[in-house]
Design a protein around this motif. Structure first.
Motif, mmCIF file in Angstrom:
data_model
loop_
_atom_site.group_PDB
_atom_site.id
_atom_site.type_symbol
_atom_site.label_atom_id
_atom_site.label_comp_id
_atom_site.label_asym_id
_atom_site.label_seq_id
_atom_site.Cartn_x
_atom_site.Cartn_y
_atom_site.Cartn_z
ATOM 1 N N LEU A 1 19.934 -38.271 75.737
ATOM 2 C CA LEU A 1 18.876 -39.257 75.039
ATOM 3 C C LEU A 1 19.689 -40.747 74.664
ATOM 4 O O LEU A 1 18.683 -41.764 74.422
ATOM 5 C CB LEU A 1 18.518 -38.659 73.610
ATOM 6 N N SER A 2 20.628 -40.510 74.682
ATOM 7 C CA SER A 2 21.625 -41.805 74.424
ATOM 8 C C SER A 2 21.487 -42.872 75.535
ATOM 9 O O SER A 2 22.259 -44.117 75.104
ATOM 10 C CB SER A 2 23.005 -41.689 74.119
ATOM 11 N N LYS B 1 21.963 -32.681 75.053
ATOM 12 C CA LYS B 1 20.613 -33.413 75.183
ATOM 13 C C LYS B 1 20.623 -34.607 74.176
ATOM 14 O O LYS B 1 20.136 -35.621 74.703
ATOM 15 C CB LYS B 1 19.872 -32.493 74.054
ATOM 16 N N LEU B 2 21.924 -34.830 73.362
ATOM 17 C CA LEU B 2 21.773 -36.092 72.572
ATOM 18 C C LEU B 2 22.600 -37.178 73.430
ATOM 19 O O LEU B 2 22.014 -38.517 73.770
ATOM 20 C CB LEU B 2 22.961 -35.895 71.502
ATOM 21 N N THR C 1 20.234 -46.994 74.667
ATOM 22 C CA THR C 1 20.187 -47.058 73.401
ATOM 23 C C THR C 1 21.614 -47.928 73.089
ATOM 24 O O THR C 1 22.413 -48.198 74.065
ATOM 25 C CB THR C 1 20.302 -45.816 72.712
ATOM 26 N N GLU D 1 20.023 -38.747 65.992
ATOM 27 C CA GLU D 1 18.621 -39.038 66.461
ATOM 28 C C GLU D 1 18.050 -40.262 65.510
ATOM 29 O O GLU D 1 17.316 -40.962 66.133
ATOM 30 C CB GLU D 1 17.848 -37.689 66.296
ATOM 31 N N PHE E 1 19.491 -43.456 66.854
ATOM 32 C CA PHE E 1 19.040 -43.979 68.150
ATOM 33 C C PHE E 1 17.931 -44.887 67.883
ATOM 34 O O PHE E 1 17.656 -45.955 68.386
ATOM 35 C CB PHE E 1 18.538 -42.636 68.773
#
Length: 329
Positions: free
Chosen positions: A180-181, A176-177, A184, A145, A148
């Motif tokens: 979120l990636s 979830k990661l 990025t 996190e 990111f």
């Protein structure tokens, strides 16, 4: 259980040497037979009971372990120097593991592999195994996190490969990661459980791998991270917490050791590896050389057979070897 007891009663010869792995209930009759025959088995302690292990299994383990220690030989095989000291052992051999020569199909041209990162390709980083708090799941997720937020987004700088399994929502946290990636500078790939060939193919596609077992956890205190043996033997750069005997076996010349087990420290360390990719090949190569010095099966096998057969009292690292003229069971 009964078959092993009968085996020890009728088939074990006076010249035989019996090694039992850990303290499984199934061994109890056989180990008792050997004790009363005045030919006690040697206990190989892979891990000791954890005080945070509750329920029936935890209670049984805390009864069986001291019993096994009492009715087996005073000489022990043990998984780490730290555990030997915690158990106050006086006559022991430390068995971290053993590695065979890596087949050509699994060998990595480490220098060439890392030159791609220095040339702009993403750094591939593996994290896997049993995904839980004790093996650094919180540490890993917190670090990713943070990454990111700090890794530039103009291209992919870091590829994170996650394998393994875990309970209590660990897979959901990785997924979830992964979500979120997107957009990025980091790619997160989650594969879960794989076959051994699939797993090895993924591993050798990576440049570095994480061993994040927490030093102060009960798991960290009672065993040694086998990931360290696997990562270094494959020629990957080891990034590890300072757990168990790892700081005594590796240093900054042949591995990357975290000064503290925190998400911010891990994120900072990964950034440092990214920024110094040209120097990391040498560290990974020296790590692989160190692994073969420490865990090579031939030398390690000779040490364990010497210890088990009583030819030499040693506190050195050992593995397994069938000794000529005697049987190790």
């Amino acid at each position: 259980m009964f078959l092993f007891g009968l085996y020890c009663l009728f088939r074990v010869r006076p010249s035989d040497h019996i090694v039992v792995y850990n303290f499984a209930f199934e061994y109890i009759l056989g180990v008792m037979v050997l004790y009363f025959r005045r030919q006690p088995a040697i206990l190989d302690i892979e891990d000791s009971p954890r005080i945070d292990e509750t329920g029936f299994r935890g209670a049984v383990n805390r009864i069986l372990f001291p019993l096994f220690c009492r009715i087996t030989a005073t000489r022990k095989l043990v998984v780490s120097e730290r555990l030997a000291k915690d158990l106050h052992l006086k006559d022991y051999c430390v068995v971290y593991g053993a590695i065979e020569s890596v087949p050509v199909s699994r060998q990595i041209d480490v220098a060439s592999h890392w030159s791609q990162v220095a040339g702009g390709a993403p750094l591939s980083l593996h994290y896997g195994g049993s995904l839980c708090v004790e093996t650094g799941l919180d540490l890993f997720c917190g670090a990713v996190e943070r990454l990111f937020r700090v890794v530039p987004r103009d291209r992919c700088y870091l590829r994170i490969v996650v394998t393994g399994f875990g309970g209590f929502g660990s897979s959901d946290r990785i997924k979830k990661l992964q979500a979120l990636s997107k957009h990025t500078g980091i790619s997160v790939e989650f594969y879960g459980e794989l076959t051994r060939p699939e797993y090895l193919r993924l591993m050798i596609s990576c440049h570095a791998a994480l061993a994040l077992k927490l030093p102060d956890s009960e798991m960290g205190k009672t065993t040694f991270p086998s990931k360290v043996v696997e990562i270094t033997s494959l020629g990957l750069l080891l990034i590890s917490t300072s757990v168990s005997d790892v700081p005594q076996l590796f240093d900054r010349t042949n591995a990357v050791l975290l000064s503290k087990a925190s998400a911010s420290e891990l994120a900072s360390t990964i950034c440092s590896v990214l920024n110094n990719a040209a120097d990391m090949a040498g560290v990974a190569i020296r790590g692989r050389d160190r692994a073969y010095d420490l865990f090579g099966q031939k030398a390690v096998g000779l040490m364990v057979s010497d210890f088990v057969l009583g030819r030499r009292v040693s506190k050195r690292r050992v593995s397994e070897k069938i000794a000529q003229g005697s049987r190790l069971v």
